[in-house]
Design a protein around this motif. Sequence first.
Motif, PDB file in Angstrom:
ATOM      1  N   SER A  47       0.827  -1.203   0.000  1.00  0.00           N
ATOM      2  CA  SER A  47       0.000   0.000   0.000  1.00  0.00           C
ATOM      3  C   SER A  47       0.863   1.256   0.000  1.00  0.00           C
ATOM      4  O   SER A  47       1.804   1.353   0.778  1.00  0.00           O
ATOM      5  CB  SER A  47      -0.888  -0.035   1.252  1.00  0.00           C
ATOM      6  OG  SER A  47      -1.662   1.121   1.340  1.00  0.00           O
ATOM      7  N   VAL A  49       0.598   5.714  -0.207  1.00  0.00           N
ATOM      8  CA  VAL A  49      -0.249   6.907  -0.139  1.00  0.00           C
ATOM      9  C   VAL A  49       0.451   8.039  -0.883  1.00  0.00           C
ATOM     10  O   VAL A  49       1.680   8.067  -0.979  1.00  0.00           O
ATOM     11  CB  VAL A  49      -0.569   7.329   1.315  1.00  0.00           C
ATOM     12  CG1 VAL A  49      -1.441   6.295   1.989  1.00  0.00           C
ATOM     13  CG2 VAL A  49       0.695   7.585   2.110  1.00  0.00           C
ATOM     14  N   ARG A  70      -4.707   6.510  -2.268  1.00  0.00           N
ATOM     15  CA  ARG A  70      -4.007   5.313  -1.818  1.00  0.00           C
ATOM     16  C   ARG A  70      -3.999   4.322  -2.972  1.00  0.00           C
ATOM     17  O   ARG A  70      -5.013   4.133  -3.651  1.00  0.00           O
ATOM     18  CB  ARG A  70      -4.741   4.715  -0.621  1.00  0.00           C
ATOM     19  CG  ARG A  70      -4.154   3.437  -0.107  1.00  0.00           C
ATOM     20  CD  ARG A  70      -4.939   2.969   1.140  1.00  0.00           C
ATOM     21  NE  ARG A  70      -4.440   1.714   1.626  1.00  0.00           N
ATOM     22  CZ  ARG A  70      -4.969   0.527   1.346  1.00  0.00           C
ATOM     23  NH1 ARG A  70      -6.030   0.436   0.572  1.00  0.00           N
ATOM     24  NH2 ARG A  70      -4.446  -0.572   1.842  1.00  0.00           N
ATOM     25  N   GLU A 148       5.200   9.627  -3.715  1.00  0.00           N
ATOM     26  CA  GLU A 148       4.381   8.554  -3.143  1.00  0.00           C
ATOM     27  C   GLU A 148       5.239   7.723  -2.200  1.00  0.00           C
ATOM     28  O   GLU A 148       6.415   7.500  -2.482  1.00  0.00           O
ATOM     29  CB  GLU A 148       3.866   7.696  -4.309  1.00  0.00           C
ATOM     30  CG  GLU A 148       2.746   6.810  -3.988  1.00  0.00           C
ATOM     31  CD  GLU A 148       1.992   6.336  -5.237  1.00  0.00           C
ATOM     32  OE1 GLU A 148       1.301   5.330  -5.110  1.00  0.00           O
ATOM     33  OE2 GLU A 148       2.077   6.958  -6.313  1.00  0.00           O
TER      34      GLU A 148
END
Length: 153
Positions: A47, A49, A70, A148
């Motif tokens: 993951s 963000v 996300r 990111e």
Amino acid sequence: MKRIQWYVMGSVLTAGLLGLAHEAYGEAPEEDLSMHSQCKLRLLKGSYVYANSGFYLTGGERVPFAQAGREVFQGDGTFTGSATVNTNGVSSRIVYSGTYTLDSNCRGTAKTTDNTGVTDHYDFFVTKNGETLTYVQTDPAYITATFEVRRDD
């Protein structure tokens, strides 16, 4: 005055990030980078963000936008994401899926298609541990750069 300060700060941050990418990838000969790199599709897994902002050029106008979201990378060249987008003061939520390539020099391309049918294209650079990446949108009329970071749940 505050608007100008934010614009300057954003421009400095973007220039700094792009400068780091250039310093990390633009100075060494192509063959030197590939000999020491471990970048493969599986490097991007988990993951991430992000937040970005920029402009869409239409005619003589610059339409501002900002986005936070996300993404979940599968490590196989695919990913999914969700985001809230504010375009010229109007907010909306999107979900999207995408594909990406990643070469041995930690440079890549990505293509996304969102739930409204819009397809976007990007060039990106990944750190060799896969923790962070930077990207720019390559579609005509878009001016944006993004940072990111991996944030596994």
